[in-house]
Design a protein around this motif. Structure first.
Motif: not given
Ligand SMILES: [Fe+2]
Ligand code: FES
Length: 398
Positions: A202, A208, A213, A356
């Motif tokens: 990640v 992502h 986020h 995360d």
């Molecule tokens: Fe992240």
């Protein structure tokens, strides 16, 4: 290589494009092979030289993946050395604190004393031992070396590579970065219920970012020109890798960000003045640059921005557990404004990594069911694909 958003595919890199097995992230047997073939053979970063600036300064830590406690100490001669934190008499641990300054190490069990170079200096009531030679009972040394101020150790007695050979193509790449001028402006650590590679994954892709986020950085790294936060360039080395993070030039700073930008570098601010950067950063001269990210095999990630850097270390404990350490480094603040600015970066980084952390524990829980056997990876996850290949190459070695 530089990429053109939306046009490039990476099938020519010899990494394939088929789904990647999940077994390495859930198999206890695979993890044991990683422990033996990777962590007990690789050079591993255990800190910075600034952590132990004076003779007698030491840090000690238990590294679960090695099953051993180690101590790293700067000698009176200025030399950095590493040892197993184990008394040679009957095996007691020598250090009581995780860091400090000392003239030497005295065992709390029967008083055997070692100097900073690991030599056994004193055995109380030595006459009662038969034919003992102190020179045979120095602390067990661990190979150590320094790269750009990062201290590395290697516990493999049969190692064939120096640290320089292990770093290979990246050894000199960051020489221009003045790591030594920066100090931790914030640090976090946590025990996380996740496989070490799942958490590293990640931290190696930005796919992502617009989703996970979206509330914290809604437009900092995405925008009309790059809605899915594609990486503008990356480099794959034999075992290490690096990438460049896009920053949206049209990002509208919040009031707090504007204040933070005014007083110092922050982890969000896009840098467009490539000429002001050390030439090693943003090597493909991406017009709107956020930071570069170096993945140093096996378990160190360094994000390097304009006036800051972040280290992540992922220390495996078990197949589904790690100890994670995060440090944000900046030049020491000299004014209240700089301090406020640094606090902004520190808190922002905390909030992002908490998202995360929460997510990777969910993923580990899900994949541990065995319901999924493979994961399809996009070209935006090319660094992950490279990472699994390198890990497997090491795991399959004799
Ligand atoms: Fe992240
Ligand atoms: S175990 Fe250290 S002096 Fe006995």
């Amino acid at each position: 290589m530089a990429t053109e958003f939306g046009k490039t595919t990476f099938t020519g890199l010899g990494l394939g494009n088929e789904p990647v097995p999940i077994e390495p992230n859930v198999s206890a047997a695979y993890f044991e092979r990683e422990r033996e073939k990777i962590f007990k053979r690789s050079w591993l970063c255990v800190g910075r030289v600034e952590d132990i600036p004076r003779g007698g300064d030491f840090v000690s830590t238990h590294l679960d993946v090695l099953g051993a406690r180690i101590v790293v100490v700067r000698g009176a001669d200025g030399q950095v050395r590493a040892f197993y934190d184990i008394c040679r008499h009957r095996g007691n641990r020598l250090t009581k604190a995780c860091k400090g300054n000392t003239h030497g190490f005295v065992c709390g069990f029967h008083g055997w004393a070692y100097d900073l170079a690991g030599n056994l200096a004193r055995i109380p009531d030595q006459d009662q031992f038969h034919g003992i030679d102190k020179s045979d009972y120095g602390l067990k040394a661990i190979a150590s070396d320094v790269w750009n101020g990062f201290i590395f150790i290697n516990v493999d007695p049969a190692r064939t590579e120096t640290l320089e050979e292990f770093m290979a193509e990246v050894f000199s790449i960051l020489d221009e970065i003045k790591f030594e001028t920066m100090r931790p402006a914030g640090s976090y650590a946590a025990r996380v219920n996740v496989n070490w590679k799942v958490f590293m994954d990640v931290t190696q892709e930005a796919y992502h970012v617009p989703f996970l986020h979206k509330n914290i950085v809604p437009d900092s790294n995405t925008g009309k020109g790059n809605p899915f936060c594609r990486i503008p360039s990356f480099r794959l080395y034999e075992r290490h890798r690096s990438s460049t993070m896009y920053a949206n030039p049209d990002h509208k700073p919040t009031a707090a960000e504007s204040l933070a930008y005014k007083y110092g570098p922050t982890v969000l601010e896009p840098t467009t003045a490539a000429g002001a950067l050390p030439s090693c950063l943003n090597p493909d001269r991406v017009p709107s640059w956020g930071f570069d990210s170096y993945v140093i095999f096996p378990n160190l990630i360094i994000h390097i921005g304009n006036g800051w850097y972040i280290t992540h270390q992922f220390w495996p404990v078990a197949v589904d557990r790690i100890y994670w350490e995060f440090k944000l480094y900046m030049s020491p603040a000299t004014t209240p404004g700089e301090k406020i600015s640094q606090e902004f970066s520190k808190v922002l980084a905390r909030d992002l990594t908490r998202e995360d952390l929460f997510l990777v524990e969910q993923v580990q829980s899900s994949i541990s069911t065995g319901v999924l056997t493979h994961m399809p990876l996009s070209d935006q996850e090319i660094l992950l694909r490279h990472g699994y290949k390198v890990v497997d190459e090491w795991v399959q070695r004799d």
